[in-house]
Design an enzyme around this catalytic site. Sequence first.
Site, mmCIF file in Angstrom:
data_model
loop_
_atom_site.group_PDB
_atom_site.id
_atom_site.type_symbol
_atom_site.label_atom_id
_atom_site.label_comp_id
_atom_site.label_asym_id
_atom_site.label_seq_id
_atom_site.Cartn_x
_atom_site.Cartn_y
_atom_site.Cartn_z
ATOM 1 N N GLN A 99 29.870 41.570 32.395
ATOM 2 C CA GLN A 99 28.486 41.854 33.173
ATOM 3 C C GLN A 99 28.418 42.312 34.321
ATOM 4 O OE1 GLN A 99 32.227 38.459 35.076
ATOM 5 N NE2 GLN A 99 33.421 40.006 34.340
ATOM 6 N N ASN A 100 28.224 43.413 33.926
ATOM 7 C CA ASN A 100 27.465 44.890 34.528
ATOM 8 C C ASN A 100 26.201 45.351 34.585
ATOM 9 O OD1 ASN A 100 30.966 45.300 36.052
ATOM 10 N ND2 ASN A 100 30.636 46.756 34.496
ATOM 11 N N HIS A 117 24.432 39.896 32.494
ATOM 12 C CA HIS A 117 24.005 39.585 33.763
ATOM 13 C C HIS A 117 23.072 39.841 33.979
ATOM 14 C CE1 HIS A 117 28.100 37.986 35.543
ATOM 15 N NE2 HIS A 117 27.431 37.072 34.942
ATOM 16 N N CYS A 149 -0.225 41.642 36.180
ATOM 17 C CA CYS A 149 -0.875 40.306 37.077
ATOM 18 C C CYS A 149 -0.781 40.691 39.336
ATOM 19 C CB CYS A 149 -0.718 39.016 36.903
ATOM 20 S SG CYS A 149 1.183 38.550 37.846
ATOM 21 N N THR A 185 38.224 42.986 35.294
ATOM 22 C CA THR A 185 37.430 41.677 36.432
ATOM 23 C C THR A 185 38.038 40.608 36.535
ATOM 24 O OG1 THR A 185 35.831 39.681 35.690
ATOM 25 C CG2 THR A 185 37.213 40.630 33.417
ATOM 26 N N SER A 186 37.297 40.687 38.017
ATOM 27 C CA SER A 186 38.616 39.486 39.028
ATOM 28 C C SER A 186 38.466 38.657 37.987
ATOM 29 C CB SER A 186 37.997 39.247 39.866
ATOM 30 O OG SER A 186 36.862 38.915 40.035
HETATM 31 C C1 BV8 Z 1 25.282 29.513 35.551
HETATM 32 C C2 BV8 Z 1 23.556 39.174 39.992
HETATM 33 C C3 BV8 Z 1 24.647 27.359 34.769
HETATM 34 C C4 BV8 Z 1 23.776 40.532 39.367
HETATM 35 C C5 BV8 Z 1 26.171 38.017 39.007
HETATM 36 C C6 BV8 Z 1 32.484 26.297 40.809
HETATM 37 C C7 BV8 Z 1 33.540 26.485 39.882
HETATM 38 C C8 BV8 Z 1 33.274 27.344 39.168
HETATM 39 C C9 BV8 Z 1 31.532 28.034 38.260
HETATM 40 C C10 BV8 Z 1 31.268 27.457 39.706
HETATM 41 C C11 BV8 Z 1 30.955 27.028 41.008
HETATM 42 N N1 BV8 Z 1 29.579 26.766 41.474
HETATM 43 C C12 BV8 Z 1 29.570 27.538 40.876
HETATM 44 C C13 BV8 Z 1 29.797 27.740 39.720
HETATM 45 C C14 BV8 Z 1 28.889 28.427 38.597
HETATM 46 C C15 BV8 Z 1 28.202 30.333 38.913
HETATM 47 C C16 BV8 Z 1 29.973 30.948 39.573
HETATM 48 O O1 BV8 Z 1 31.115 31.389 38.901
HETATM 49 N N2 BV8 Z 1 30.515 31.127 40.492
HETATM 50 C C17 BV8 Z 1 31.992 31.631 41.130
HETATM 51 C C18 BV8 Z 1 31.473 32.884 42.809
HETATM 52 C C19 BV8 Z 1 32.366 30.300 41.319
HETATM 53 N N3 BV8 Z 1 28.243 31.224 38.129
HETATM 54 C C20 BV8 Z 1 26.819 31.093 37.961
HETATM 55 O O2 BV8 Z 1 25.470 30.428 38.124
HETATM 56 C C21 BV8 Z 1 26.447 31.500 36.590
HETATM 57 N N4 BV8 Z 1 25.280 30.394 35.963
HETATM 58 O O3 BV8 Z 1 26.795 29.475 35.601
HETATM 59 O O4 BV8 Z 1 24.024 29.030 35.727
HETATM 60 C C22 BV8 Z 1 23.454 26.899 34.405
HETATM 61 C C23 BV8 Z 1 23.317 26.689 32.506
HETATM 62 C C24 BV8 Z 1 22.687 26.246 32.561
HETATM 63 C C25 BV8 Z 1 21.054 26.047 33.159
HETATM 64 C C26 BV8 Z 1 20.889 26.858 34.198
HETATM 65 C C27 BV8 Z 1 21.996 26.953 34.680
HETATM 66 C C28 BV8 Z 1 25.905 33.599 36.726
HETATM 67 C C29 BV8 Z 1 26.931 34.219 37.241
HETATM 68 C C30 BV8 Z 1 26.288 35.354 37.323
HETATM 69 C C31 BV8 Z 1 26.219 35.467 38.871
HETATM 70 N N5 BV8 Z 1 25.898 37.758 38.803
HETATM 71 N N6 BV8 Z 1 25.440 39.031 39.869
HETATM 72 C C32 BV8 Z 1 24.210 41.473 39.675
HETATM 73 O O5 BV8 Z 1 23.946 41.766 41.102
HETATM 74 O O6 BV8 Z 1 25.021 42.183 39.547
HETATM 75 S S1 BV8 Z 1 27.810 37.834 39.961
HETATM 76 C C33 BV8 Z 1 29.086 39.451 40.208
HETATM 77 O O7 BV8 Z 1 30.698 38.959 39.767
HETATM 78 C C34 BV8 Z 1 28.219 40.399 38.780
HETATM 79 O O8 BV8 Z 1 27.356 40.410 38.008
HETATM 80 C C35 BV8 Z 1 30.167 40.823 38.465
HETATM 81 O O9 BV8 Z 1 29.681 41.728 37.561
HETATM 82 C C36 BV8 Z 1 30.700 39.767 38.777
HETATM 83 C C37 BV8 Z 1 31.435 38.871 38.243
HETATM 84 O O10 BV8 Z 1 32.577 40.075 38.912
HETATM 85 P P1 BV8 Z 1 33.089 41.392 38.744
HETATM 86 O O11 BV8 Z 1 32.696 42.107 37.598
HETATM 87 O O12 BV8 Z 1 34.651 40.847 38.209
HETATM 88 O O13 BV8 Z 1 33.607 42.668 39.636
HETATM 89 P P2 BV8 Z 1 34.483 42.230 41.481
HETATM 90 O O14 BV8 Z 1 34.203 43.000 42.250
HETATM 91 O O15 BV8 Z 1 35.506 40.527 41.157
HETATM 92 O O16 BV8 Z 1 36.221 42.623 40.298
HETATM 93 C C38 BV8 Z 1 36.371 43.308 40.671
HETATM 94 C C39 BV8 Z 1 38.124 43.951 39.370
HETATM 95 O O17 BV8 Z 1 37.914 45.158 38.517
HETATM 96 C C40 BV8 Z 1 39.142 43.623 40.621
HETATM 97 O O18 BV8 Z 1 38.920 42.614 39.481
HETATM 98 C C41 BV8 Z 1 39.637 44.868 40.727
HETATM 99 O O19 BV8 Z 1 41.369 44.925 40.891
HETATM 100 C C42 BV8 Z 1 39.215 46.085 39.242
HETATM 101 N N7 BV8 Z 1 39.712 46.937 39.459
HETATM 102 C C43 BV8 Z 1 38.829 47.569 40.964
HETATM 103 N N8 BV8 Z 1 39.553 49.505 40.060
HETATM 104 C C44 BV8 Z 1 39.945 49.188 38.686
HETATM 105 C C45 BV8 Z 1 39.740 48.193 37.948
HETATM 106 N N9 BV8 Z 1 40.179 47.383 36.923
HETATM 107 C C46 BV8 Z 1 40.330 48.506 36.231
HETATM 108 N N10 BV8 Z 1 40.450 49.297 36.666
HETATM 109 C C47 BV8 Z 1 39.880 50.382 37.601
HETATM 110 N N11 BV8 Z 1 40.188 51.461 38.230
HETATM 111 ZN ZN ZN Z 2 2.503 39.508 36.594
#
Ligand code: BV8
Ligand code: ZN
Length: 246
Positions: A99-100, A117, A149, A185-186
Amino acid sequence: MAIPDSLVAKMLESRKIGVLTGAGISAESGVPTFRGRGGLWAGYPVEKVATVEGFDENPELVWRFYDERRQNLAKVKPNKAHYILAELEKYYDFWVITQNIDGLHTLAGSKNVVELHGNIWNVKCTICSYRGMNREVPLSKIPPQCPNCGAILRPDVVWFGEPIHDSEKAFEIAKSSELFFVIGTSAQVYPAASLPFIAKDYGAVIVEINPEPTPVSVIAEYVFRAPATQTLESLFQKLQEPLQTR
Ligand code: BV8
Ligand code: ZN
């Protein structure tokens, strides 16, 4: 860190392994996660910087958010966890679904990487079909302009409400893996977060590596409540020798 013998045995008898990674695997490289304390979204509300509407409303703000991350990413290196996943490609049909958008898996040498992503270094035009790589740090012009463009460019990343990249490939990997790791990932964002559940439905053994519990924890046969580097180092230490003679 104790690695159960049963997991080592499962690893030695498996051929295809899938991994879903999130921001946590890059945390030990110094890349802030999204939802933890001091997380990336803290300074910027998601709907303002990770949606098409937010971009249309204020492309400068969104580009400042991404330019800041690009400047930080230009200084960071992959960590041991990235390198071990790259190394495991030598012994398995091994796929990293991430997802990164930081590109650190590829930088660490992984070839089989699915960037669900997108990638922060890729840009695309808001008007014409131009797509390209832009590694300028910091950006000299915000928002940057299309070389084709002249319209404004956007980061070629997947925002909320946009379809993810390579979802076919990602689901095919989840359905055909014997072992499916979920690292750093969360598991809040869909459809990425559905991959471990699909892998489980298709018979994969699930391994979670995360210091915190997540919705995936309940379906994981193995849960390592520890950082990615420490866990993968311990696992690889037990595997390296037998993998060579396998
Ligand atoms: C789509 C942009 C449809 C890029 C990102 C209601 C219910 C369910 C779903 C939805 C809903 N309403 C809307 C939705 C859909 C929505 C969604 O899921 N929303 C959620 C929030 C409810 N999803 C979308 O919109 C997706 N698209 O559904 O489109 C569609 C289909 C066809 C045609 C048209 C439309 C698009 C999702 C992508 C969104 N873009 N980012 C950027 O700038 O990065 S999401 C963002 O969150 C990042 O991309 C990131 O990758 C992603 C997930 O986060 P994590 O990677 O998990 O990071 P986080 O900080 O949360 O967690 C880190 C974890 O690491 C923690 O657990 C921590 O404990 C752990 N950790 C910490 N240190 C360590 C560790 N683990 C190991 N070792 C360590 N040292
Ligand atoms: Zn262009």
